[in-house]
Enzyme design. Structure first.
Site, PDB file in Angstrom:
ATOM      1  N   GLU A 143       0.808  -1.344   0.036  1.00  0.00           N
ATOM      2  CA  GLU A 143       0.140  -0.150  -0.076  1.00  0.00           C
ATOM      3  C   GLU A 143       1.025   1.154   0.169  1.00  0.00           C
ATOM      4  OE1 GLU A 143      -3.198   0.459   2.756  1.00  0.00           O
ATOM      5  OE2 GLU A 143      -2.912   2.633   2.613  1.00  0.00           O
ATOM      6  N   GLU A 148      -3.328  11.333   1.280  1.00  0.00           N
ATOM      7  CA  GLU A 148      -4.413  11.403   2.327  1.00  0.00           C
ATOM      8  C   GLU A 148      -4.532  12.483   3.054  1.00  0.00           C
ATOM      9  OE1 GLU A 148      -4.478   7.866   4.770  1.00  0.00           O
ATOM     10  OE2 GLU A 148      -5.091   6.503   3.010  1.00  0.00           O
TER      11      GLU A 148
END
Ligand SMILES: *[C@@H]1O[C@H](CO)[C@@H](O)[C@H](O)[C@H]1NC(C)=O
Length: 220
Positions: A143, A148
């Protein structure tokens, strides 16, 4: 009842390009958000695996829109949805949200790399969690959180070796009302690992290494 619908994201463009100078090839062109035909050539609606993940939002194509070369993803509070199931647990659904996932998978090859870049306007309003990431097709990790956005007014750049071994860099996200350029460069190192360079507005923010990510297919 008051209905709140707030934009999570505006993406003016996204481009993915291999970093091998001998064979530079554009995988997703900048014109991807110029029309629904272009969008649907490269992206599917929702997550690549469906509408639900590990949070309180269910993805819905009705929260994805295109206008003048910009993709807009919105979220809206909702009631009466059946819960999501993740890791054997039931998760109540409180929001419907927009998401798109690339149709193709991305793998850093033994001899090259990949660059992902886009221009984003993202909110840090409480209750939202806009995110732009790569995650493993065949198991997790890999990941790589290319960006974000957090309620704390921060933007995060993260690479997961395991759920507990995570490189995480949070920096201030100033002027969320403006578009910001995000670029992530992935290169193979030592035949196993992948070096990840995270850029915001043309400046290198941090460099991280994903353990064993080379040759592993990832969703965008
Ligand atoms: C992840 O693994 C790589 C390769 O072993 C290493 O260089 C990197 O420091 C690790 N990340 C963290 C957060 O420990």
């Amino acid at each position: 009842m008051q209905i709140l619908s707030f934009p999570l994201f505006f993406l003016a463009f996204i481009a993915a390009t291999p970093l091998n100078p001998r064979a530079v090839q554009t995988l997703i062109p900048k014109s991807v958000f110029d029309s629904t035909t272009n969008l649907e050539q490269y992206f599917t609606y929702n997550y690549p695996w469906g509408t639900d993940h590990n949070g309180a939002a269910r993805m819905a194509p009705s929260h994805v829109s295109l206008s003048a070369g910009t993709l807009t993803l919105t979220a809206q509070p909702v009631t009466g949805q059946k819960p999501a199931t993740h890791g054997g647990k039931q998760i109540p659904i409180h929001y419907l949200s927009g998401a798109v996932g690339a149709k193709q998978h991305f793998t850093v090859p033994a001899n090259g790399g990949l660059a992902f870049s886009g221009s984003f306007q993202a909110t840090t309003i409480k209750g939202t969690w806009p995110a732009f990431w790569l995650t493993g097709v065949n198991g997790w990790p890999p990941e790589i959180d290319m960006a974000e956005w957090k309620v704390s007014g921060k933007i995060s750049f993260n690479t997961f070796n395991t759920s507990s071994q995570v490189a995480a860099k949070d920096v201030s996200y100033r002027s969320p009302e403006n578009f910001h350029d995000i670029r992530t460069e992935l290169r193979h190192v030592n035949g196993k690992d992948v070096q990840v360079k995270f850029y915001m507005d043309g400046k290198l923010v941090t460099t991280q290494v994903g353990k064993g990510f080379m040759g592993k297919a990832m969703y965008l």
